[in-house]
Design an enzyme around this catalytic site. Structure first.
Site, PDB file in Angstrom:
ATOM      1  N   GLU A  27       2.068 -51.489  10.683  1.00  0.00           N
ATOM      2  CA  GLU A  27       1.317 -50.571  11.550  1.00  0.00           C
ATOM      3  C   GLU A  27       0.156 -51.259  12.261  1.00  0.00           C
ATOM      4  O   GLU A  27      -0.848 -51.598  11.616  1.00  0.00           O
ATOM      5  CB  GLU A  27       0.776 -49.416  10.686  1.00  0.00           C
ATOM      6  CG  GLU A  27      -0.038 -48.403  11.470  1.00  0.00           C
ATOM      7  CD  GLU A  27      -0.412 -47.170  10.647  1.00  0.00           C
ATOM      8  OE1 GLU A  27      -0.435 -47.267   9.404  1.00  0.00           O
ATOM      9  OE2 GLU A  27      -0.682 -46.135  11.279  1.00  0.00           O
TER      10      GLU A  27
ATOM     11  N   GLU B 183     -10.491 -50.824  12.736  1.00  0.00           N
ATOM     12  CA  GLU B 183      -9.853 -51.019  11.422  1.00  0.00           C
ATOM     13  C   GLU B 183      -9.250 -52.410  11.244  1.00  0.00           C
ATOM     14  O   GLU B 183      -9.083 -52.865  10.119  1.00  0.00           O
ATOM     15  CB  GLU B 183      -8.784 -49.949  11.195  1.00  0.00           C
ATOM     16  CG  GLU B 183      -9.376 -48.553  11.195  1.00  0.00           C
ATOM     17  CD  GLU B 183      -8.399 -47.488  10.734  1.00  0.00           C
ATOM     18  OE1 GLU B 183      -7.587 -47.755   9.838  1.00  0.00           O
ATOM     19  OE2 GLU B 183      -8.446 -46.388  11.311  1.00  0.00           O
TER      20      GLU B 183
ATOM     21  N   ASP C 118       1.443 -45.253  15.639  1.00  0.00           N
ATOM     22  CA  ASP C 118       0.521 -44.173  15.255  1.00  0.00           C
ATOM     23  C   ASP C 118      -0.191 -43.742  16.535  1.00  0.00           C
ATOM     24  O   ASP C 118      -0.957 -44.512  17.132  1.00  0.00           O
ATOM     25  CB  ASP C 118      -0.460 -44.692  14.190  1.00  0.00           C
ATOM     26  CG  ASP C 118      -1.460 -43.618  13.742  1.00  0.00           C
ATOM     27  OD1 ASP C 118      -1.931 -42.848  14.593  1.00  0.00           O
ATOM     28  OD2 ASP C 118      -1.776 -43.580  12.537  1.00  0.00           O
TER      29      ASP C 118
ATOM     30  N   HIS D   2      -4.049 -44.321  16.821  1.00  0.00           N
ATOM     31  CA  HIS D   2      -4.471 -45.693  17.120  1.00  0.00           C
ATOM     32  C   HIS D   2      -4.087 -46.061  18.558  1.00  0.00           C
ATOM     33  O   HIS D   2      -4.854 -46.712  19.270  1.00  0.00           O
ATOM     34  CB  HIS D   2      -3.831 -46.683  16.151  1.00  0.00           C
ATOM     35  CG  HIS D   2      -4.219 -46.465  14.724  1.00  0.00           C
ATOM     36  ND1 HIS D   2      -5.527 -46.468  14.303  1.00  0.00           N
ATOM     37  CD2 HIS D   2      -3.474 -46.232  13.612  1.00  0.00           C
ATOM     38  CE1 HIS D   2      -5.576 -46.242  12.996  1.00  0.00           C
ATOM     39  NE2 HIS D   2      -4.343 -46.093  12.550  1.00  0.00           N
TER      40      HIS D   2
ATOM     41  N   HIS E 137       3.510 -41.991  13.546  1.00  0.00           N
ATOM     42  CA  HIS E 137       2.514 -41.053  13.025  1.00  0.00           C
ATOM     43  C   HIS E 137       2.172 -40.099  14.163  1.00  0.00           C
ATOM     44  O   HIS E 137       1.626 -40.497  15.193  1.00  0.00           O
ATOM     45  CB  HIS E 137       1.291 -41.797  12.468  1.00  0.00           C
ATOM     46  CG  HIS E 137       1.516 -42.298  11.067  1.00  0.00           C
ATOM     47  ND1 HIS E 137       0.800 -43.323  10.499  1.00  0.00           N
ATOM     48  CD2 HIS E 137       2.395 -41.862  10.112  1.00  0.00           C
ATOM     49  CE1 HIS E 137       1.242 -43.514   9.240  1.00  0.00           C
ATOM     50  NE2 HIS E 137       2.207 -42.646   9.004  1.00  0.00           N
TER      51      HIS E 137
ATOM     52  N   ARG F 185      -7.276 -37.066  15.919  1.00  0.00           N
ATOM     53  CA  ARG F 185      -6.663 -37.109  14.579  1.00  0.00           C
ATOM     54  C   ARG F 185      -6.439 -35.720  13.996  1.00  0.00           C
ATOM     55  O   ARG F 185      -6.143 -35.581  12.816  1.00  0.00           O
ATOM     56  CB  ARG F 185      -7.451 -38.001  13.615  1.00  0.00           C
ATOM     57  CG  ARG F 185      -6.541 -39.115  13.124  1.00  0.00           C
ATOM     58  CD  ARG F 185      -7.142 -40.200  12.314  1.00  0.00           C
ATOM     59  NE  ARG F 185      -6.070 -41.157  12.042  1.00  0.00           N
ATOM     60  CZ  ARG F 185      -6.195 -42.297  11.393  1.00  0.00           C
ATOM     61  NH1 ARG F 185      -7.366 -42.666  10.936  1.00  0.00           N
ATOM     62  NH2 ARG F 185      -5.163 -43.075  11.200  1.00  0.00           N
TER      63      ARG F 185
ATOM     64  N   GLU G 248       0.488 -37.590  10.186  1.00  0.00           N
ATOM     65  CA  GLU G 248      -0.653 -38.201   9.502  1.00  0.00           C
ATOM     66  C   GLU G 248      -1.878 -37.715  10.273  1.00  0.00           C
ATOM     67  O   GLU G 248      -2.347 -38.355  11.214  1.00  0.00           O
ATOM     68  CB  GLU G 248      -0.561 -39.726   9.511  1.00  0.00           C
ATOM     69  CG  GLU G 248      -1.654 -40.336   8.623  1.00  0.00           C
ATOM     70  CD  GLU G 248      -1.740 -41.832   8.762  1.00  0.00           C
ATOM     71  OE1 GLU G 248      -1.496 -42.536   7.767  1.00  0.00           O
ATOM     72  OE2 GLU G 248      -2.053 -42.308   9.879  1.00  0.00           O
TER      73      GLU G 248
HETATM   74  C1  LER Z   1      -2.621 -45.485   8.066  1.00  0.00           C
HETATM   75  O1  LER Z   1      -1.379 -45.004   8.425  1.00  0.00           O
HETATM   76  C2  LER Z   1      -3.568 -45.459   9.199  1.00  0.00           C
HETATM   77  O2  LER Z   1      -3.255 -44.960  10.242  1.00  0.00           O
HETATM   78  C3  LER Z   1      -4.880 -46.067   9.044  1.00  0.00           C
HETATM   79  O3  LER Z   1      -5.770 -45.544   9.990  1.00  0.00           O
HETATM   80  C4  LER Z   1      -5.448 -45.982   7.671  1.00  0.00           C
HETATM   81  O4  LER Z   1      -6.530 -46.850   7.626  1.00  0.00           O
HETATM   82 MN    MN Z   2      -1.225 -44.237  10.628  1.00  0.00          MN
END
Ligand code: LER
Ligand code: MN
Length: 270
Positions: A153, A159, A186, A189, A212, A218, A247
């Protein structure tokens, strides 16, 4: 495309983007009632859940296990795959292998997100990327015995600094000829890092193995400002047939977030 909803059993991740919390049987029952295809599990470790019992509960509910997260290795044990210390990197790999051994027999791939780590004063970015690439090769080989991929991912810049876009992830895989690793798109992100979400999905194509499904803030899909239609059109165009897994924050609460997600999924899917 199939729907999934996240369940977290990790106390240390409280406040994180998981729809259901704490109660595994109750969350599975809610997911079944709402008509999800699967659940995605974020557990403290492989010993935290009895795999046989989980399988029985999922079978009884007619649900699959979409994936298992490995982030507890970071959140609880402070392990990651690019730590400057060899012993920490090795323990990080052990932890992920155990999670692969937990999810693999249930048909679920393990996800490497926060366990990738980042570069820093003791480790430069090329070295960190080198450690990450080698770890992905080892762990994907381990996953292969269960006929599941390893899911990697890319994360936003707050992060990690290793791979922040789908293109970065695809380049890492292609440049090292890494087998059996698929990328996780995701949408949270991505909306921070990508220039154009749909274009990024089209370019990554077959590399994408998990999604995700979440909005810009979020919150559950439909509760932010992300434009889902071009994203879904791009996923159709690449013939993505994996999971759209929620998520997302339990906003305004777990059940409402799950309902919002499944409604958005049904509306957007076709
Ligand atoms: C985990 O799937 C994720 O998206 C991250 O932001 C967790 O740190
Ligand atoms: Mn994620």
């Amino acid at each position: 495309m199939k729907s999934a909803v996240t369940i977290s059993l990790v106390e240390e991740a409280r406040g994180g983007p998981f729809v259901y919390w704490d109660d595994l049987p109750g969350s599975i029952e809610q997911a079944r009632e709402l008509g999800f295809d699967a659940v995605e599990l974020f557990a403290p470790g492989p010993e935290a859940v009895d795999a046989e019992e989980l399988k029985t509960r999922l079978d009884d509910a007619g649900l699959s296990l979409a994936a298992v997260g490995t982030g507890a290795g970071w959140v609880i044990h402070k392990l990651n795959l690019t730590d400057p210390h060899t012993s920490i990197r090795e323990r990080a790999k052990d932890f992920i292998r155990w999670m692969i051994d937990f999810g693999g027999p249930l048909g679920a791939p393990a996800i490497i997100g926060s366990m990738q780590g980042r570069s820093g004063s003791e480790i430069d970015k090329p070295t960190a990327i080198g450690f990450l690439g080698s770890a992905l090769i080892d762990l994907a080989e381990h996953a292969d015995q269960y006929d599941v991929p390893l899911i990697y991912e890319p994360l936003n810049r707050y992060e990690t600094d290793l791979c922040c876009t789908l293109g970065d992830g695809a380049a890492l895989i292609e440049s090292r000829g890494i087998q059996n690793v698929r990328i996780l798109a995701d949408l949270f992100h991505m909306q921070i890092e990508e220039i154009d979400l749909a274009a990024a999905i089209l370019a990554a194509g077959d590399h994408i193995g998990h999604v995700h499904f979440v909005d810009s803030n979020r919150r559950p899909a439909g509760c932010g400002h992300l434009d889902f239609e071009p994203v879904m059109a791009a996923l159709h165009e690449i013939r993505y047939d994996g999971y759209l897994s929620a998520e997302a924050l339990p906003w305004p609460d777990s059940d409402a977030a799950a309902k919002q997600t499944i409604n958005a999924f049904r509306q957007l899917k076709s």
